[in-house]
Design a protein around this motif. Sequence first.
Motif, mmCIF file in Angstrom:
data_model
loop_
_atom_site.group_PDB
_atom_site.id
_atom_site.type_symbol
_atom_site.label_atom_id
_atom_site.label_comp_id
_atom_site.label_asym_id
_atom_site.label_seq_id
_atom_site.Cartn_x
_atom_site.Cartn_y
_atom_site.Cartn_z
ATOM 1 N N LYS A 5 -1.489 2.847 7.098
ATOM 2 C CA LYS A 5 -1.314 1.389 7.091
ATOM 3 C C LYS A 5 0.155 1.017 7.207
ATOM 4 O O LYS A 5 0.515 0.057 7.883
ATOM 5 C CB LYS A 5 -1.935 0.785 5.836
ATOM 6 C CG LYS A 5 -3.445 0.815 5.856
ATOM 7 C CD LYS A 5 -4.036 0.154 4.644
ATOM 8 C CE LYS A 5 -5.556 0.206 4.728
ATOM 9 N NZ LYS A 5 -6.187 -0.407 3.571
ATOM 10 N N THR A 51 0.834 -1.198 0.000
ATOM 11 C CA THR A 51 0.000 0.000 0.000
ATOM 12 C C THR A 51 0.869 1.248 0.000
ATOM 13 O O THR A 51 2.011 1.219 0.434
ATOM 14 C CB THR A 51 -0.937 0.008 1.223
ATOM 15 O OG1 THR A 51 -1.743 1.184 1.179
ATOM 16 C CG2 THR A 51 -0.182 -0.008 2.526
ATOM 17 N N ASN A 52 0.280 2.319 -0.463
ATOM 18 C CA ASN A 52 0.920 3.628 -0.370
ATOM 19 C C ASN A 52 0.297 4.455 0.748
ATOM 20 O O ASN A 52 0.638 5.607 0.919
ATOM 21 C CB ASN A 52 0.785 4.389 -1.697
ATOM 22 C CG ASN A 52 1.604 3.742 -2.782
ATOM 23 O OD1 ASN A 52 2.631 3.141 -2.513
ATOM 24 N ND2 ASN A 52 1.149 3.868 -4.016
ATOM 25 N N ASN A 53 -0.622 3.840 1.494
ATOM 26 C CA ASN A 53 -1.298 4.516 2.577
ATOM 27 C C ASN A 53 -0.348 4.651 3.766
ATOM 28 O O ASN A 53 0.029 3.646 4.378
ATOM 29 C CB ASN A 53 -2.554 3.724 2.967
ATOM 30 C CG ASN A 53 -3.354 4.390 4.057
ATOM 31 O OD1 ASN A 53 -2.817 4.967 4.987
ATOM 32 N ND2 ASN A 53 -4.670 4.286 3.952
#
Length: 79
Positions: free
Chosen positions: A68, A63-65
């Motif tokens: 997270k 993810t690029n979040n």
Amino acid sequence: MNILYVITKGEIGGAQRSVCTLAKAMHSNGHDVTVVLGTSGYVTNTMANAGIKTKIIPSLKRTNNPIKNWKFAKAFGAY
């Protein structure tokens, strides 16, 4: 030697097979091996059959979040 392999998914695939092959080889050479995954599946089953420790960290995902990624880093800090 302590060896830690980290992979995002436990389902069957090329990277997972490579991790399993490496982990089993290092384990058979007397090393203390642990595999950390984001999900269970093929890898956890294969490692259990080989007597190798696994740990599931659900926040371990591609993810690029940043939130997270921070959750994973916090959980991973125990290792």
